[in-house]
Design an enzyme around this catalytic site. Structure first.
Site, short mmCIF file in Angstrom:
data_model
loop_
_atom_site.label_atom_id
_atom_site.label_comp_id
_atom_site.label_asym_id
_atom_site.label_seq_id
_atom_site.Cartn_x
_atom_site.Cartn_y
_atom_site.Cartn_z
N LYS A 108 40.07 4.91 -7.47
CA LYS A 108 40.39 5.46 -6.14
C LYS A 108 40.09 6.96 -6.09
O LYS A 108 39.47 7.43 -5.14
CB LYS A 108 41.88 5.26 -5.79
CG LYS A 108 42.34 3.81 -5.77
CD LYS A 108 43.79 3.70 -5.31
CE LYS A 108 44.81 4.30 -6.26
NZ LYS A 108 44.90 3.65 -7.58
N ARG A 158 52.00 3.35 -0.82
CA ARG A 158 52.07 2.39 -1.93
C ARG A 158 53.17 1.35 -1.72
O ARG A 158 53.36 0.49 -2.58
CB ARG A 158 52.37 3.15 -3.22
CG ARG A 158 51.17 3.30 -4.15
CD ARG A 158 51.63 4.21 -5.25
NE ARG A 158 50.99 4.10 -6.49
CZ ARG A 158 50.15 5.03 -6.97
NH1 ARG A 158 49.75 6.02 -6.25
NH2 ARG A 158 49.70 4.92 -8.20
N ARG A 199 41.07 6.79 -20.78
CA ARG A 199 40.99 8.00 -19.95
C ARG A 199 41.59 9.20 -20.69
O ARG A 199 42.65 9.11 -21.29
CB ARG A 199 41.75 7.73 -18.65
CG ARG A 199 41.70 8.86 -17.67
CD ARG A 199 41.95 8.38 -16.27
NE ARG A 199 43.33 7.94 -16.07
CZ ARG A 199 43.79 7.54 -14.87
NH1 ARG A 199 43.00 7.50 -13.83
NH2 ARG A 199 45.05 7.17 -14.75
N ARG A 201 47.09 11.10 -20.34
CA ARG A 201 48.24 11.11 -19.43
C ARG A 201 49.35 10.27 -20.05
O ARG A 201 49.09 9.19 -20.58
CB ARG A 201 47.82 10.48 -18.09
CG ARG A 201 47.47 11.49 -17.04
CD ARG A 201 46.86 10.84 -15.83
NE ARG A 201 47.74 9.89 -15.16
CZ ARG A 201 47.47 9.35 -13.96
NH1 ARG A 201 46.37 9.69 -13.33
NH2 ARG A 201 48.29 8.51 -13.41
N ARG A 245 52.96 -0.02 -14.74
CA ARG A 245 52.31 0.42 -13.48
C ARG A 245 51.62 -0.76 -12.80
O ARG A 245 51.61 -0.86 -11.57
CB ARG A 245 51.31 1.54 -13.77
CG ARG A 245 52.01 2.86 -14.08
CD ARG A 245 51.12 3.83 -14.82
NE ARG A 245 50.06 4.36 -13.99
CZ ARG A 245 48.90 4.81 -14.46
NH1 ARG A 245 48.64 4.77 -15.76
NH2 ARG A 245 48.00 5.28 -13.65
#
Ligand code: AMP
Length: 212
Positions: free
Chosen positions: A14, A89, A124, A158, A169
């Protein structure tokens, strides 16, 4: 006025695609994840309240996020529109948009399989100084563990990209956010995009779906 929203699970791309649309439409990206991380870094009251939820891969309470977005969209750079990235969300957040008289033109739903999402999130890494984002497998820095843009090392992961948090998540997404797909489909503004493959190709898919 152009108001777009990027909808999709964590790791769908996104943020990457929203950044590309910023250039095409000349409107800002409003990422609630980025705003919340900045609040946390700066130690604001909002950041302190949001931190325990974020650190556990849970959604931050609606009232906090809605208040933050309400303020953000009044800034001068948002006068011609914006691209929401990671907001709304929940149904409550989408209802709050109605109450703010914010009418979305298109909701871009980016679809990616679960194994691919996990691969993307787990690899990531980012620069703690300039925030540039890398991927160990798909977009590694030129010199291992070092930011190409500012030379900072090591790159960091992260806290919510660790395996147990990723799982949480995805559970939150399935329970709270994925029902919005059908909701916006019902409103006739949903654009469904295959989010697998080269990011440049995905950008083309989005632009051709939006007719730009
Ligand atoms: P993101 O960068 O979009 O993956 O967001 C990182 C984290 O920030 C999420 O896991 C949530 O804890 C929080 N967050 C971001 N956007 C929202 C939102 N719209 N509602 C609730 N929590 C959010």
């Amino acid at each position: 006025m152009k108001r777009l929203m990027m909808l999709g699970p964590p790791g769908a791309g996104k943020g990457t695609q929203a950044q590309k649309l910023v250039e095409a439409f000349e409107i800002p990206q409003i990422s609630t994840g980025d705003l919340l991380r900045a609040a946390k870094r700066n130690g604001t009251e909002l950041g302190k309240q949001a931190a325990p939820f974020m650190d556990n891969g849970k959604l931050v309470p609606d009232a906090l996020v809605i208040g933050m977005v309400k303020e953000r969209i009044t800034l001068p750079d948002a006068k011609n529109g914006y691209i929401f990235d990671g907001f709304p969300r929940t149904r409550t957040q989408s209802e709050a948009l109605d109450e703010m008289d914010v009418v979305l033109d298109h909701v871009i739903s980016i679809e990616v399989s679960e194994p691919e999402l996990i691969r993307r999130l787990a690899g990531r890494r980012s620069c703690k100084e300039c925030k540039a984002v890398y991927h160990l497998e798909f977009a590694p820095p030129t010199k291992a563990d070092t930011c190409d843009k500012c030379g900072c090392s090591p790159l960091i992961q992260r806290s919510d990209d660790q395996p147990a948090k990723i799982k949480q998540r995805l559970i939150e997404y399935a329970a709270e956010t994925s029902p919005l797909i059908e909701f916006y489909q019902g409103k006739g503004i949903l654009v469904q995009i295959d989010g697998e493959g080269d990011p440049k190709e995905i950008k083309k898919r989005i632009q051709s779906a939006l007719g730009t």
